[in-house]
Design a protein around this motif. Structure first.
Motif, short mmCIF file in Angstrom:
data_model
loop_
_atom_site.label_atom_id
_atom_site.label_comp_id
_atom_site.label_asym_id
_atom_site.label_seq_id
_atom_site.Cartn_x
_atom_site.Cartn_y
_atom_site.Cartn_z
N ILE A 325 0.83 -1.21 0.00
CA ILE A 325 0.00 0.00 0.00
C ILE A 325 0.86 1.26 0.00
CG2 ILE A 325 -0.26 0.08 2.53
CD1 ILE A 325 -2.81 1.09 -0.21
N PRO A 343 -3.35 5.18 3.64
CA PRO A 343 -3.69 6.30 2.76
C PRO A 343 -4.50 7.38 3.48
CG PRO A 343 -4.08 4.22 1.65
CD PRO A 343 -3.78 3.88 3.09
N SER A 496 -4.34 -5.25 1.88
CA SER A 496 -5.26 -4.18 2.29
C SER A 496 -4.78 -3.61 3.62
CB SER A 496 -6.67 -4.75 2.44
OG SER A 496 -7.49 -3.82 3.13
N GLY A 498 -6.57 -2.14 5.71
CA GLY A 498 -7.59 -2.40 6.72
C GLY A 498 -8.35 -1.18 7.18
N GLN A 499 -8.03 -0.01 6.61
CA GLN A 499 -8.65 1.22 7.09
C GLN A 499 -10.15 1.26 6.80
OE1 GLN A 499 -7.88 6.04 6.76
NE2 GLN A 499 -6.97 4.75 5.22
N CYS A 500 -10.57 0.76 5.60
CA CYS A 500 -12.00 0.85 5.29
C CYS A 500 -12.60 -0.53 5.03
CB CYS A 500 -12.24 1.80 4.11
SG CYS A 500 -11.39 1.40 2.59
N CYS A 503 -12.97 -2.53 1.47
CA CYS A 503 -11.73 -3.16 0.99
C CYS A 503 -11.32 -4.30 1.92
CB CYS A 503 -10.64 -2.11 0.88
SG CYS A 503 -9.01 -2.77 0.54
N SER A 535 -14.54 2.24 -1.41
CA SER A 535 -13.19 2.13 -0.83
C SER A 535 -12.50 3.49 -0.88
CB SER A 535 -12.35 1.09 -1.59
OG SER A 535 -12.90 -0.19 -1.42
N ILE A 536 -11.61 3.70 0.06
CA ILE A 536 -10.95 5.01 0.15
C ILE A 536 -9.92 5.22 -0.95
CG2 ILE A 536 -9.29 6.32 1.55
CD1 ILE A 536 -10.79 5.37 4.03
N LEU A 539 -6.45 0.80 -4.11
CA LEU A 539 -6.33 -0.64 -3.89
C LEU A 539 -7.71 -1.28 -3.85
CD1 LEU A 539 -3.91 -2.52 -1.50
CD2 LEU A 539 -6.29 -3.23 -1.77
N GLY A 540 -8.56 -0.77 -2.97
CA GLY A 540 -9.90 -1.35 -2.84
C GLY A 540 -10.76 -1.08 -4.05
FE1 SF4 Z 1 -6.72 0.70 3.03
FE2 SF4 Z 1 -9.20 1.33 2.23
FE3 SF4 Z 1 -7.08 1.67 0.58
FE4 SF4 Z 1 -8.00 -0.77 1.17
S1 SF4 Z 1 -9.08 0.85 0.03
S2 SF4 Z 1 -5.85 -0.15 1.14
S3 SF4 Z 1 -8.56 -0.55 3.35
S4 SF4 Z 1 -7.48 2.76 2.51
#
Ligand code: SF4
Length: 565
Positions: A325, A343, A496, A498-500, A503, A535-536, A539-540
């Motif tokens: 990430i 992020p 991931s 894990g923030q959101c 995702c 997703s934030i 990635l997600g």
């Molecule tokens: Fe983290 Fe959300 Fe980005 Fe996935 S989408 S990497 S959980 S900030």
């Protein structure tokens, strides 16, 4: 109900008491280095390198010395894959770790079976870890013994490397290698830097040249480079420059390849960016897997600082710690600041509020290499390289079922079929083209029927795909697109931050669903939409792409009783 009150004795610090031996050891390892918060990841590396792990007493001592809470140090240390945090009562890991890449290209080359054999043959004194992409997809299957790559790896070669006690493998000292991107090596490595500093080349001229060349960010996003530089230059100073050298996208290895071959080109592009945009410091964030490149860059930067061609901005080389990430620009900035690589919410964008709260220009390694070439050879030279009306040239990382995997310096707009034939010697013997990933893990999967599309920004979106960092992975009729999608979704699940929830939970759920013989198209489409919409970060948002590609382009694979590869 019984209520228990915990009270600290007056004057007693919060958390675990610092043990004298741990404090002494931490101070010895830091060797008088500054104790700024932004150096936390660097200091964790020093301890991990020396001790082989991070114990609770050492983390407590480091927190006390850096005047951070133990929670801040612990949460940062446990975020990154390459830090081994040993909790109270746990045994320390074996002194030597062998990392076996299990991302797509290595998996297709037999990494799973290799890992199983190594687990059997290396014994309990060596730890075998299955890890995501280590940036050597062209030499699959790839293994790292401590910090030394063994690629392509065989059981015999890895056992031999372990037995020899190998630990670090920097690039060899010696002559400057021939430039890989086809330029004649310049007589003066820093000609453009000198011209800028002397006022013979103006910042506006540089921006105009990059606009005329049509150069776009080659880390994946494709934002026009000249426009980005103007935006940051227009913000009030002090400004920062961050170089994203964290390429972790499975299938991508071109930045390593360029840094191994053209480190001065890269440094010149970086200095041009810093001088033209008016940045007071440059931070290069290099992925931890590239120990050899790190040693070579340290040498180049030391030589540059010893004989600076012009007054230079501060240059810092920072080491990642194994978190995909951190290729996301705001997560990378958090990591440089010594925190977890999570992020940030946007706005504000990093061009406005970036590193240390300053306006920040973030560029990828390859982009800066081409900046140097464009200023030497001209915008017309660069723009005229494309095919089918596209502009420019770029480094394609090609791996998978081709005869000669590697980096191909090829025109934008080349097709997959041309790329394989002209730069990779054709398909590997016994393999027939079935599918390809044009842009790494998140860029989707396209069928052989679409192998004549021009590969560039904006050309693949109608097919549910994008080129990203041009990490091309070629599949043959001996592979299944659904297996590739499962490999990639497991990667996203593991990486991931894990923030959101969409995702964190979505990647885990999707990996479970596509591991089943029969895919539930409706449920997968709903899940994918939720992930993409809510997703934030990228990635997600992009993680469902391989799944959606299989549903769209490979319907014959949706029901397949054969077990997942
Ligand atoms: Fe983290 Fe959300 Fe980005 Fe996935 S989408 S990497 S959980 S900030």
């Amino acid at each position: 109900m019984q209520v228990i009150h915990f009270r600290r004795p007056p004057g007693h610090p919060k958390g675990r008491p610092v043990e004298a031996w741990a404090r002494e050891r931490v101070l010895a390892l830091l060797g008088g280095a500054p104790l700024r918060r932004d150096l936390l990841v660097e200091h964790l590396h020093r301890i991990q390198d020396a001790e082989g792990h991070l114990s609770a007493p050492m983390l407590a001592a480091l927190a006390a010395e850096m005047r951070l809470s133990q929670a801040e140090v612990y949460e940062t240390a446990t975020f990154y894959h390459h830090f081994d945090v040993v909790k109270e009562g746990e045994a320390a890991p074996p002194a030597l770790t062998v990392r076996v890449c299990e991302s797509l290209s290595c998996a297709m080359a037999g990494a799973g079976a290799l890992a199983e054999r190594l687990e059997g043959s290396l014994g309990p004194r060596v730890r075998v870890q299955r890890v995501p992409c280590i940036g050597r997809c062209d030499q699959a299957p790839a293994v790292v013994v401590h910090q030394c790559p063994v690629a392509p790896a065989t059981e015999q070669a890895v056992v031999g490397a372990v037995a020899s006690g190998v630990r670090d493998c920097p690039l060899p000292e010696g002559a400057r290698p021939a430039e890989a991107t086809g330029a004649v090596a310049g007589e003066d490595d820093w000609a453009r830097v000198r011209a800028l500093a002397a006022g013979r080349l103006g910042a506006a001229q540089v921006f105009d040249e990059l606009d005329a060349a049509g150069l776009r960010g080659l880390g994946g996003a494709g934002f026009p480079t000249g426009r980005k530089w103007r935006i940051v230059a227009g913000r009030p100073g002090p400004r920062m420059l961050v170089v994203n050298a964290d390429e972790g996208e499975p299938g991508t290895f071109k930045d390593r390849w360029l840094l191994e071959r053209e480190p001065r080109r890269f440094l010149e592009g970086m200095l041009v960016a810093a001088l033209a945009v008016g940045c007071e410091a440059c931070y290069v964030y290099l992925r931890d897997e590239y120990a050899g490149v790190r040693a070579a860059l340290e040498r180049e930067i030391s030589a540059l600082l010893a004989a600076p061609p012009v007054p230079l901005p501060a240059i810092h080389l920072r080491r990642g710690a194994g978190a995909y990430i951190c290729g996301e620009e705001s997560a990378l900035i958090e990591s440089i600041e010594g925190k977890r690589g999570v992020p940030r919410l946007r706005p504000p964008y990093v061009a406005e509020v970036g590193l240390f709260g300053r306006p920040t220009l973030v560029n990828n390694v390859e982009t800066l290499v081409w900046v140097s070439h464009i200023l030497e050879r001209g915008a017309v030279w660069f723009a005229s390289q494309g095919r089918r009306g596209r502009k420019g040239v770029r480094a394609f990382s090609v791996s998978g079922r081709v005869r000669q995997p590697g980096v191909g310096i090829a025109p934008a707009g080349i097709t997959l079929r041309e790329l394989v034939d002209e730069h990779c010697g054709g398909m590997a013997p016994g393999h027939e083209l079935y599918a390809y990933l044009p842009g790494g893990a998140s860029g989707g999967i396209l069928p052989a029927a679409l192998a004549d599309l021009p590969l560039d920004f904006d050309t693949l979106q109608p097919h549910g795909s994008f080129i990203g960092s041009a990490a091309v992975v070629v599949l043959s009729t001996q592979d299944r697109a659904r297996d590739a999608a499962l490999n990639l979704m497991r990667f996203f699940r593991d990486e991931s931050c894990g923030q959101c929830t969409p995702c964190r939970a979505g990647t885990a759920k999707a990996a479970e669903l596509i591991g089943r013989p029969n895919w539930d198209r409706v449920l997968l489409a709903q899940l994918s939409a939720a992930m993409a919409d809510a997703s934030i970060c990228g990635l997600g948002q992009a993680a469902p792409n391989p799944v959606l590609s299989v549903i769209r382009h490979f319907p014959q694979e949706l029901a397949d009783p054969r077990p997942a590869a």
